[in-house]
Scaffold this motif. Structure first.
Motif, PDB file in Angstrom:
ATOM      1  N   GLN A 295      56.082  45.546  41.773  1.00 60.67           N
ATOM      2  CA  GLN A 295      56.583  44.266  41.283  1.00 60.67           C
ATOM      3  C   GLN A 295      57.944  43.948  41.875  1.00 60.67           C
ATOM      4  OE1 GLN A 295      55.729  42.727  37.217  1.00 60.67           O
ATOM      5  NE2 GLN A 295      57.904  43.099  36.851  1.00 60.67           N
ATOM      6  N   ALA A 296      58.779  44.967  42.039  1.00 56.09           N
ATOM      7  CA  ALA A 296      60.116  44.746  42.611  1.00 56.09           C
ATOM      8  C   ALA A 296      60.031  44.234  44.047  1.00 56.09           C
ATOM      9  CB  ALA A 296      60.923  46.035  42.560  1.00 56.09           C
ATOM     10  N   TRP A 297      59.001  44.631  44.791  1.00 58.67           N
ATOM     11  CA  TRP A 297      58.817  44.153  46.164  1.00 58.67           C
ATOM     12  C   TRP A 297      58.099  42.807  46.198  1.00 58.67           C
ATOM     13  CZ3 TRP A 297      61.884  45.917  49.553  1.00 58.67           C
ATOM     14  CH2 TRP A 297      62.209  47.260  49.676  1.00 58.67           C
ATOM     15  N   GLY A 298      57.771  42.262  45.033  1.00 59.97           N
ATOM     16  CA  GLY A 298      57.146  40.946  44.983  1.00 59.97           C
ATOM     17  C   GLY A 298      55.632  40.946  44.927  1.00 59.97           C
ATOM     18  N   THR A 299      55.022  42.111  44.648  1.00 61.20           N
ATOM     19  CA  THR A 299      53.568  42.198  44.545  1.00 61.20           C
ATOM     20  C   THR A 299      53.178  42.412  43.089  1.00 61.20           C
ATOM     21  OG1 THR A 299      53.421  43.190  46.740  1.00 61.20           O
ATOM     22  CG2 THR A 299      51.496  43.413  45.316  1.00 61.20           C
ATOM     23  N   PRO A 300      52.638  41.385  42.411  1.00 65.57           N
ATOM     24  CA  PRO A 300      52.253  41.549  41.000  1.00 65.57           C
ATOM     25  C   PRO A 300      51.086  42.511  40.864  1.00 65.57           C
ATOM     26  CG  PRO A 300      51.468  39.441  41.859  1.00 65.57           C
ATOM     27  CD  PRO A 300      52.341  40.035  42.927  1.00 65.57           C
ATOM     28  N   VAL A 301      51.028  43.187  39.725  1.00 63.05           N
ATOM     29  CA  VAL A 301      49.979  44.187  39.508  1.00 63.05           C
ATOM     30  C   VAL A 301      48.925  43.717  38.515  1.00 63.05           C
ATOM     31  CG1 VAL A 301      51.519  46.084  40.100  1.00 63.05           C
ATOM     32  CG2 VAL A 301      51.349  45.345  37.714  1.00 63.05           C
ATOM     33  N   GLY A 302      49.131  42.568  37.880  1.00 61.50           N
ATOM     34  CA  GLY A 302      48.114  42.023  36.993  1.00 61.50           C
ATOM     35  C   GLY A 302      48.058  42.720  35.645  1.00 61.50           C
ATOM     36  N   PRO A 303      47.049  42.403  34.847  1.00 54.35           N
ATOM     37  CA  PRO A 303      46.950  42.965  33.492  1.00 54.35           C
ATOM     38  C   PRO A 303      46.454  44.407  33.435  1.00 54.35           C
ATOM     39  CG  PRO A 303      45.120  41.479  33.904  1.00 54.35           C
ATOM     40  CD  PRO A 303      46.028  41.376  35.094  1.00 54.35           C
ATOM     41  N   PHE A 304      45.859  44.912  34.532  1.00 61.08           N
ATOM     42  CA  PHE A 304      45.290  46.270  34.516  1.00 61.08           C
ATOM     43  C   PHE A 304      45.675  47.034  35.781  1.00 61.08           C
ATOM     44  CE2 PHE A 304      42.260  43.261  32.546  1.00 61.08           C
ATOM     45  CZ  PHE A 304      42.393  43.657  31.220  1.00 61.08           C
ATOM     46  N   PRO A 305      46.920  47.463  35.915  1.00 65.73           N
ATOM     47  CA  PRO A 305      47.323  48.197  37.116  1.00 65.73           C
ATOM     48  C   PRO A 305      46.474  49.440  37.344  1.00 65.73           C
ATOM     49  CG  PRO A 305      49.228  47.616  35.774  1.00 65.73           C
ATOM     50  CD  PRO A 305      48.015  47.313  34.958  1.00 65.73           C
ATOM     51  N   GLY A 306      45.865  49.529  38.521  1.00 65.53           N
ATOM     52  CA  GLY A 306      45.068  50.699  38.863  1.00 65.53           C
ATOM     53  C   GLY A 306      43.606  50.604  38.492  1.00 65.53           C
ATOM     54  N   LEU A 307      43.206  49.558  37.774  1.00 64.20           N
ATOM     55  CA  LEU A 307      41.805  49.393  37.364  1.00 64.20           C
ATOM     56  C   LEU A 307      41.203  48.175  38.042  1.00 64.20           C
ATOM     57  CD1 LEU A 307      42.950  51.208  35.020  1.00 64.20           C
ATOM     58  CD2 LEU A 307      41.249  50.138  33.556  1.00 64.20           C
ATOM     59  N   SER A 308      39.929  48.267  38.362  1.00 65.69           N
ATOM     60  CA  SER A 308      39.188  47.131  38.912  1.00 65.69           C
ATOM     61  C   SER A 308      38.334  46.550  37.798  1.00 65.69           C
ATOM     62  CB  SER A 308      38.314  47.575  40.094  1.00 65.69           C
ATOM     63  OG  SER A 308      39.114  48.062  41.155  1.00 65.69           O
ATOM     64  N   ILE A 309      38.849  45.539  37.144  1.00 63.92           N
ATOM     65  CA  ILE A 309      38.151  44.903  36.029  1.00 63.92           C
ATOM     66  C   ILE A 309      37.982  43.428  36.350  1.00 63.92           C
ATOM     67  CG2 ILE A 309      38.272  44.266  33.598  1.00 63.92           C
ATOM     68  CD1 ILE A 309      39.728  46.816  33.026  1.00 63.92           C
TER      69      ILE A 309
END
Length: 380
Positions: free
Chosen positions: A351-365
């Motif tokens: 997130q600090a580099w400007g890439t949002p991780v969404g509601p489930f970081p690390g999961l494909s939902i």
């Protein structure tokens, strides 16, 4: 004559013993049906189901607060709070997706087994559960209160992830991580104190003195750097984290020569962190007697790396989340806690580099495939 007299009582004794045995079996069988041993005893709710249910209640309460804040003047700014853009539309969307993912499976009762993405069998529940969150009202819902509640929910989800079963742990860790980042994002927008997150300091467990020779402990069992293994077990998860950290170190080393002075200082600090994480991941490999990838001289970087190294680093950090989330699901104890901290750490850097991780970081939902919320729950 005497011989026949002796045999008759013996035969009679065997017959009597046989009849008694059959009677005992009949009584036990009927008793088990008519008088269950657990009759009148409430069924214990597994901890994983309790944690999921509490996460759902907390997230629905947060969604109600966010919706209420979004609809008030100046986005819920109270006296002394800056009246700037609320940023709450994204929060409502995020919390809605999380609440939908936390819903129990169709027809599932509160006492039944949890079924979450990547689910596993639950463990017995531990005593103590959170009280229901009070309903949000205009008098009690402010930006400060909302950020505090969001941060508190994140901390609880991450704590429960350390104890829940595999799939539930992974989901709770993802939700907790996302909520923590959302609390920080809103606090920054609103000029409020950023919630503190005590992650990233958990050392890797001390490895064993030696490992026995195990089947599959060869170079062919190690995933090629830059690729993911199709195996879903602890050794494969550890190897994936090792591979991810090796690539990250190489990327940060290259980026130091391409970033401006301020970004380069940040990259240097996070390069040191990745080197620490790699040592920890390799120690986990030794602890669990798992084959890990050897360090390579170089790795293929994205084509956009030269022009936008910061964005490329953000994408790389985001791509590492899957490895950490898998390790959360497939491990337990100290190893899982280390993986949870690594997941939060990577999400914050992304997130600090400007890439949002969404509601489930690390999961494909797929949010479109999630069940709808009850009509009584606020929705965007």
């Amino acid at each position: 004559m005497n011989h026949e007299t002796a045999e008759k009582p013996r035969s009679h004794g065997w017959t009597r013993a046989l009849l008694l045995a059959l009677l005992a079996v009949l009584v036990v069988g009927v008793g088990a049906v008519l008088v269950p041993s657990e009759a009148g005893k409430p069924r214990a709710v597994p901890f994983s189901e309790t944690a999921r249910s509490e996460a759902l209640s907390a997230t629905e309460a947060l969604l109600g607060s966010a919706s209420l804040l979004e609809g008030t003047t100046a986005g819920g700014a109270a006296a002394g709070e800056a009246s700037v853009g609320s940023g709450l539309a994204d929060s409502v969307t995020l919390l809605t997706s999380q609440a939908r993912a936390l819903l129990p499976a169709s027809g599932q009762q509160a006492s039944s087994t949890s079924r979450t993405p990547g689910g596993a069998s639950p463990k017995p529940a531990s005593p103590g559960s959170a009280s229901p969150s009070p309903a949000a009202t205009p008098d009690t819902t402010t930006r400060t209160a909302f950020v505090s509640a969001l941060s508190s929910s994140a901390s609880r989800r991450l704590a429960d992830a350390a104890q829940a079963d595999g799939g539930t742990a992974r989901l709770l860790a993802a939700v907790g991580t996302s909520q923590l980042l959302e609390a920080s994002r809103l606090a920054t927008i609103w000029g409020l104190p950023v919630p503190e997150a005590t992650v990233g300091a958990t050392p890797a467990p001390t490895p064993a003195a030696g490992c026995p020779a195990l089947p599959g402990m060869s170079a062919t069992a190690v995933p090629t750097p830059g690729t993911s293994s199709s195996r879903a077990d602890l050794p494969a998860a550890v190897a994936a984290v090792v591979s991810s950290e090796q690539e990250a170190i190489y990327a940060y080393q290259v980026a130091l020569t391409k970033l401006d002075a301020k970004a380069s200082a940040t990259a240097a600090r996070w390069l040191a962190r990745h080197q620490e994480l790699l040592r920890g991941a390799e120690a986990l490999g030794r602890l669990h007697c798992a084959a890990t990838p050897p360090r390579e001289a170089g790795y293929r970087l994205p084509a956009s790396f030269a022009a936008k190294p910061g964005a490329a680093l953000g994408g790389m950090e985001a791509s590492s989340l899957t490895a950490y989330a898998d390790l959360v699901a497939l491990s337990e104890g100290e190893t899982r806690q280390w993986a949870i901290d690594g997941l939060v750490d990577a999400a914050k850097r992304s997130q600090a580099w400007g890439t949002p991780v969404g509601p489930f970081p690390g999961l494909s939902i797929d949010s479109a495939a999630l069940p709808s919320l009850p009509s009584s729950t606020p929705a965007p």
